[in-house]
Structures are given as structure tokens and as C-alpha cells.
Design an enzyme around this catalytic site. Structure first.
Site, PDB file in Angstrom:
ATOM      1  N   HIS A  13     -91.427   5.639 -23.125  1.00 58.23           N
ATOM      2  CA  HIS A  13     -90.602   5.235 -24.290  1.00 58.23           C
ATOM      3  C   HIS A  13     -89.161   5.732 -24.093  1.00 58.23           C
ATOM      4  O   HIS A  13     -88.874   6.906 -24.311  1.00 58.23           O
ATOM      5  CB  HIS A  13     -91.177   5.832 -25.583  1.00 58.23           C
ATOM      6  CG  HIS A  13     -90.498   5.337 -26.815  1.00 58.23           C
ATOM      7  ND1 HIS A  13     -91.175   4.767 -27.866  1.00 58.23           N
ATOM      8  CD2 HIS A  13     -89.198   5.320 -27.177  1.00 58.23           C
ATOM      9  CE1 HIS A  13     -90.320   4.436 -28.816  1.00 58.23           C
ATOM     10  NE2 HIS A  13     -89.098   4.761 -28.415  1.00 58.23           N
ATOM     11  N   HIS A  15     -84.800   4.701 -24.502  1.00 60.21           N
ATOM     12  CA  HIS A  15     -83.667   3.836 -24.870  1.00 60.21           C
ATOM     13  C   HIS A  15     -82.599   4.010 -23.801  1.00 60.21           C
ATOM     14  O   HIS A  15     -81.998   5.083 -23.693  1.00 60.21           O
ATOM     15  CB  HIS A  15     -83.108   4.228 -26.237  1.00 60.21           C
ATOM     16  CG  HIS A  15     -84.115   4.058 -27.327  1.00 60.21           C
ATOM     17  ND1 HIS A  15     -84.266   2.878 -28.018  1.00 60.21           N
ATOM     18  CD2 HIS A  15     -85.064   4.900 -27.807  1.00 60.21           C
ATOM     19  CE1 HIS A  15     -85.258   3.007 -28.896  1.00 60.21           C
ATOM     20  NE2 HIS A  15     -85.758   4.222 -28.780  1.00 60.21           N
ATOM     21  N   ARG A  17     -80.012   1.727 -23.467  1.00 59.24           N
ATOM     22  CA  ARG A  17     -78.764   1.079 -23.928  1.00 59.24           C
ATOM     23  C   ARG A  17     -78.213   0.123 -22.874  1.00 59.24           C
ATOM     24  O   ARG A  17     -78.927  -0.354 -22.019  1.00 59.24           O
ATOM     25  CB  ARG A  17     -77.699   2.114 -24.323  1.00 59.24           C
ATOM     26  CG  ARG A  17     -78.194   3.266 -25.184  1.00 59.24           C
ATOM     27  CD  ARG A  17     -78.757   2.825 -26.503  1.00 59.24           C
ATOM     28  NE  ARG A  17     -78.929   3.971 -27.394  1.00 59.24           N
ATOM     29  CZ  ARG A  17     -79.819   4.030 -28.373  1.00 59.24           C
ATOM     30  NH1 ARG A  17     -80.644   3.030 -28.595  1.00 59.24           N
ATOM     31  NH2 ARG A  17     -79.908   5.094 -29.150  1.00 59.24           N
ATOM     32  N   ASN A  41     -84.267  -2.548 -28.335  1.00 59.99           N
ATOM     33  CA  ASN A  41     -83.394  -2.591 -29.529  1.00 59.99           C
ATOM     34  C   ASN A  41     -81.918  -2.460 -29.157  1.00 59.99           C
ATOM     35  O   ASN A  41     -81.226  -1.553 -29.615  1.00 59.99           O
ATOM     36  CB  ASN A  41     -83.817  -1.526 -30.562  1.00 59.99           C
ATOM     37  CG  ASN A  41     -83.646  -0.095 -30.068  1.00 59.99           C
ATOM     38  OD1 ASN A  41     -83.728   0.170 -28.869  1.00 59.99           O
ATOM     39  ND2 ASN A  41     -83.395   0.828 -30.977  1.00 59.99           N
ATOM     40  N   LYS A 102     -92.727  -4.632 -28.716  1.00 59.48           N
ATOM     41  CA  LYS A 102     -92.410  -3.535 -29.636  1.00 59.48           C
ATOM     42  C   LYS A 102     -92.209  -4.046 -31.046  1.00 59.48           C
ATOM     43  O   LYS A 102     -91.433  -4.982 -31.267  1.00 59.48           O
ATOM     44  CB  LYS A 102     -91.126  -2.833 -29.151  1.00 59.48           C
ATOM     45  CG  LYS A 102     -90.604  -1.738 -30.056  1.00 59.48           C
ATOM     46  CD  LYS A 102     -91.482  -0.500 -30.026  1.00 59.48           C
ATOM     47  CE  LYS A 102     -91.096   0.499 -31.100  1.00 59.48           C
ATOM     48  NZ  LYS A 102     -90.213   1.541 -30.639  1.00 59.48           N
ATOM     49  N   HIS A 139     -93.441   1.208 -33.945  1.00 54.49           N
ATOM     50  CA  HIS A 139     -92.668   2.228 -34.672  1.00 54.49           C
ATOM     51  C   HIS A 139     -93.396   2.355 -36.003  1.00 54.49           C
ATOM     52  O   HIS A 139     -93.242   1.518 -36.893  1.00 54.49           O
ATOM     53  CB  HIS A 139     -91.206   1.802 -34.864  1.00 54.49           C
ATOM     54  CG  HIS A 139     -90.406   2.865 -35.541  1.00 54.49           C
ATOM     55  ND1 HIS A 139     -89.460   3.614 -34.884  1.00 54.49           N
ATOM     56  CD2 HIS A 139     -90.454   3.350 -36.811  1.00 54.49           C
ATOM     57  CE1 HIS A 139     -88.949   4.507 -35.723  1.00 54.49           C
ATOM     58  NE2 HIS A 139     -89.529   4.356 -36.902  1.00 54.49           N
ATOM     59  N   HIS A 177     -94.048   7.804 -30.480  1.00 55.92           N
ATOM     60  CA  HIS A 177     -93.459   9.045 -31.013  1.00 55.92           C
ATOM     61  C   HIS A 177     -94.155   9.558 -32.267  1.00 55.92           C
ATOM     62  O   HIS A 177     -93.545   9.647 -33.329  1.00 55.92           O
ATOM     63  CB  HIS A 177     -91.949   8.904 -31.255  1.00 55.92           C
ATOM     64  CG  HIS A 177     -91.507   7.594 -31.871  1.00 55.92           C
ATOM     65  ND1 HIS A 177     -92.005   7.109 -33.052  1.00 55.92           N
ATOM     66  CD2 HIS A 177     -90.609   6.678 -31.450  1.00 55.92           C
ATOM     67  CE1 HIS A 177     -91.418   5.959 -33.330  1.00 55.92           C
ATOM     68  NE2 HIS A 177     -90.571   5.676 -32.370  1.00 55.92           N
ATOM     69  N   LEU A 222     -85.616   9.447 -35.842  1.00 56.70           N
ATOM     70  CA  LEU A 222     -86.667   8.797 -36.628  1.00 56.70           C
ATOM     71  C   LEU A 222     -87.836   8.448 -35.711  1.00 56.70           C
ATOM     72  O   LEU A 222     -87.592   7.921 -34.633  1.00 56.70           O
ATOM     73  CB  LEU A 222     -86.125   7.531 -37.294  1.00 56.70           C
ATOM     74  CG  LEU A 222     -85.131   7.801 -38.433  1.00 56.70           C
ATOM     75  CD1 LEU A 222     -84.452   6.528 -38.882  1.00 56.70           C
ATOM     76  CD2 LEU A 222     -85.836   8.480 -39.618  1.00 56.70           C
ATOM     77  N   ASP A 250     -88.652   9.051 -25.968  1.00 55.83           N
ATOM     78  CA  ASP A 250     -87.802   8.448 -27.009  1.00 55.83           C
ATOM     79  C   ASP A 250     -86.374   8.965 -26.884  1.00 55.83           C
ATOM     80  O   ASP A 250     -85.684   9.129 -27.894  1.00 55.83           O
ATOM     81  CB  ASP A 250     -88.359   8.699 -28.412  1.00 55.83           C
ATOM     82  CG  ASP A 250     -87.703   7.792 -29.456  1.00 55.83           C
ATOM     83  OD1 ASP A 250     -87.107   6.769 -29.078  1.00 55.83           O
ATOM     84  OD2 ASP A 250     -87.787   8.126 -30.653  1.00 55.83           O
ATOM     85  N   HIS A 254     -76.657   8.491 -28.386  1.00 56.21           N
ATOM     86  CA  HIS A 254     -75.594   7.917 -29.233  1.00 56.21           C
ATOM     87  C   HIS A 254     -74.316   8.672 -28.914  1.00 56.21           C
ATOM     88  O   HIS A 254     -74.368   9.875 -28.614  1.00 56.21           O
ATOM     89  CB  HIS A 254     -75.908   8.121 -30.716  1.00 56.21           C
ATOM     90  CG  HIS A 254     -77.052   7.305 -31.217  1.00 56.21           C
ATOM     91  ND1 HIS A 254     -76.918   5.989 -31.606  1.00 56.21           N
ATOM     92  CD2 HIS A 254     -78.356   7.610 -31.370  1.00 56.21           C
ATOM     93  CE1 HIS A 254     -78.099   5.528 -31.997  1.00 56.21           C
ATOM     94  NE2 HIS A 254     -78.987   6.479 -31.860  1.00 56.21           N
ATOM     95  N   ALA A 266     -79.554   8.106 -36.141  1.00 64.19           N
ATOM     96  CA  ALA A 266     -80.796   8.736 -35.680  1.00 64.19           C
ATOM     97  C   ALA A 266     -80.958   8.596 -34.183  1.00 64.19           C
ATOM     98  O   ALA A 266     -80.755   7.518 -33.633  1.00 64.19           O
ATOM     99  CB  ALA A 266     -81.971   8.082 -36.392  1.00 64.19           C
TER     100      ALA A 266
END
Ligand code: DOR
Ligand code: ZN
Length: 348
Positions: A13, A15, A17, A41, A102, A139, A177, A222, A250, A254, A266
Site C-alpha cells: 500500500h 502513494h 504521487r 488516488n 481500490k 479504505h 491500514h 486517515l 500507506d 504531502h 492527511a
């Protein structure tokens, strides 16, 4: 024990980007992990096989040259919406573009505005996924504003997940998560069709730590961290050797400017030190012998893949986590535990 060598792990899992942020964070994930389940996402969500194939190409282009990184394989996921077409995602899965789909409940978290507003509309999609063995990644939080933020996972289990597994008893599901004892118990009870990923940060912080010494935006993600009793349940689950729990960081980078804001977003960035964080937790639990299963074996077994061929070695050695990591667009990201000393270090 002062050194441990395990099969090269995977991160189920992540991210990653896009653009400058992808360039900044990808080397950290690729250095440690053989494969990673890449979350869809993006600002424009990855909803079709064509978008996923393009994104995979951008990831591979951003991969640094050199032996330390080139083993890395991104595994792509499909972002489910109310409009997802069952035949199209099945084709993406059968062509090897998608590894899973997802489900973000609409507005549950970052870039989830296009998520699912009504899960019953996806029945044809779940029917197809169940038939072809395509995993559903959840999620697991309700978005009902009436529900307290700390209860949203437990209420999701009761209101959404329990009915879902009754209707689709052969659908492979990963609850992503997990943050509660309730989720640990539920996943164990339905292990014939379910598994869960556990992040490093949820093994380390509880909800009080988010507010320790003042509000700490770099500990906000989150699902939000829960009470200590839940953190302890997660540590037991991860370090138990139980195959229905596996590693999923996860890691969610950011820009610091978006985190340290009046309404900080988050996501906790753990890619820069993920394996070391997990090793420290397993060491504290006297369960370093269970790290390989959690990090490198249970995930591939659930997804029906072989474990990686290579290995990684961690040594017991103090090192300081950098305060920030530069992003080529001029910004920066702040790693979890920035400026602190960790006691395990990944060997190059
Ligand atoms: O804290 C989070 N950040 N949770 C999520 O589910 C999404 C993620 C992100 O994309 O930043
Ligand atoms: Zn995530």
C-alpha cells in the site's frame, strides 16, 4: 540479534504521487521493496487500464538507474467510482495492468472526491471481481459526519463490510491500514477471504501522540490513530506470524506547506525509513523472527504471487532520520520520526 537478513519485502500500500513528488519519493520505496501496490488516488484518479498503463510508465521512467532500484515493480490498482464498468476492469486485470481495485468511500480521504457514493451500485463489479479472483482493497471508514472520527472504522465493519462479505463470500478483500482491535478480530474471523495491511506508524503512535506537545500535523493520517488498546492489538497482529496480516506502509507524502497549514491534510510519509520502523517494532515485540513473514511472505501468498528472489539486510545501528527531504519543485516532505534516532538501519 544485531543483524537480520530477510527476503526482499514488498509494500502492499503506497502513494507514489506524480511529477516532482514521484521523483522525490520513488527511490525510497524502490530501494527497500521488490514490489509495491500503487494507490490510484492521483488528482485525476486512475480509473481505466489506459490511465494505469500510462501511470506505470511514468513510475518506471522516474526510477533511478542502478542496481539498488532496478528490481522494483509497481503493481497498479483501479480507482473505483460509481461508474466503474465491470467488463473494463476485468479486462485490465486479465491483461495484467491491474492487480486489484481500490474502493474509497467518496470524500473519506485525500483525492477521494470521485470515490463511491453508493456501494450497492458496484454489485456487478464485485460479482465480476469475485468470479475472476481480483482483490478488492478497502479504505474502511464510513463518511457519515454523525459518526465520530475515531469510530469510523468500527462502524464501517458493521455497516458495510459485514454485509459485503455475506453477499460476496468468495471475494478477496484487503482491509487497508487497519487501526482497530475490531478490524484485527474481524479479519481473523474471515481469513478465508480477507487480509489486512498494517502501517508502521499505526504500530508506533496512538491518538494521544497526534496531540503530544501541541497539534502535530505530521502524525495526522486517515484512518486516524486510535487509543492505545488498538495500537497494542495491531502490534500483536503484525508480530504474531499470522498470515492474514502483512506490510503496507500507506506512505502518503504531502508538501510540508500542505501539512503545516490551518487545515493540514492527511498522510504520513514513511517511505524514507519504513523497514527500519517495522524492524524496531518487531524487535521491541521480541518477534524479529516474524518480520520476514509479515514483510515478504504473507502478502505475495494472499495475492497469489511468488516471494521475491533477493534479500535485504538490516543492522542494529543508530541513525538519525533527516528533518526534511527535498522535492525537485522546490518544496519538501517531512519523514515520520524526522530528526529522531532509530536503532535499525537498512544496509546498502
Ligand atoms: O492519510 C491518508 N493519506 N490516508 C489516505 O487514505 C490517503 C492518503 C493520501 O493519499 O494522502
Ligand atoms: Zn493510502
Amino acid at each position: 540479534m544485531t543483524e537480520i537478513t530477510i527476503r526482499r519485502p514488498d509494500d502492499w500500500h503506497v502513494h507514489l504521487r506524480d511529477d516532482a513528488m514521484l521523483e522525490a519519493v520513488l527511490p525510497y520505496t524502490a530501494r527497500q521493496f521488490g514490489r509495491a501496490i500503487v494507490m490510484p488516488n492521483l488528482a485525476e484518479p486512475v480509473t481505466t487500464p489506459a490511465l494505469a498503463a500510462d501511470y506505470r510508465r511514468r513510475i518506471l521512467q522516474a526510477l533511478p538507474e542502478g542496481k539498488a532500484y532496478q528490481h522494483f515493480v509497481p503493481l497498479m490498482t483501479c480507482y473505483l467510482t460509481d461508474e466503474t464498468d465491470a467488463a473494463q476492469i476485468a479486462e485490465g486485470y486479465e491483461d495484467g495492468v491491474f492487480v486489484a481495485a481500490k474502493l474509497y468511500p467518496a470524500n473519506a480521504t485525500t483525492n477521494s472526491a470521485h470515490g463511491v457514493t453508493d456501494i450497492t451500485r458496484l454489485e456487478p463489479v464485485f460479482t465480476k471481481m469475485q468470479a475472476i479472483g481480483m482483490p478488492l482493497l478497502l479504505h474502511g471508514e464510513v463518511t457519515d459526519p454523525e459518526i465520530d472520527i475515531f469510530d469510523r472504522e468500527a462502524v464501517y465493519i458493521e455497516r458495510v463490510l459485514n454485509p459485503l462479505i455475506k453477499e460476496f463470500p468468495k471475494l478477496k478483500i484487503v482491509m487497508e491500514h487497519v487501526t482497530t482491535k475490531d478490524a484485527v478480530e474481524f479479519v481473523r474471523a474471515h481469513r478465508d477471504q480477507m487480509a489486512a495491511t498494517i502501517t508502521a506508524h499505526h504500530l508506533i503512535i496512538n491518538r494521544s501522540h497526534v496531540f503530544e506537545g501541541g497539534i502535530n500535523p505530521h502524525r495526522y493520517c486517515l484512518p486516524i490513530a486510535k487509543r492505545e488498546v488498538h495500537r497494542l492489538a495491531l502490534r500483536e497482529a503484525a508480530s504474531s506470524g499470522d498470515a492474514c496480516f502483512f506490510l503496507g506502509t500507506d506512505t502518503a507524502p504531502h508538501p510540508v506547506s500542505d501539512k503545516e497549514a490551518a487545515c493540514g491534510c492527511a498522510g504520513i510519509f514513511t517511505a524514507a525509513n519504513a523497514l527500519e520502523l517495522y524492524a524496531q517494532v518487531f524487535d521491541e515485540e521480541n518477534a524479529l523472527d516474524k518480520l520476514e513473514g509479515f514483510a515478504a511472505l504473507h502478502g505475495p501468498a494472499f495475492y497469489g504471487m511468488d516471494a521475491n528472489e533477493g534479500s535485504v539486510t538490516l543492522v542494529k545501528e543508530d541513525w538519525r532520520v533527516p528533518g526534511t527531504i527535498a522535492v525537485p519543485d522546490g518544496g519538501s516532505v517531512r519523514p515520520f520520526r524526522a530528526g529522531q534516532t532509530l536503532s535499525w538501519k537498512l544496509k546498502d
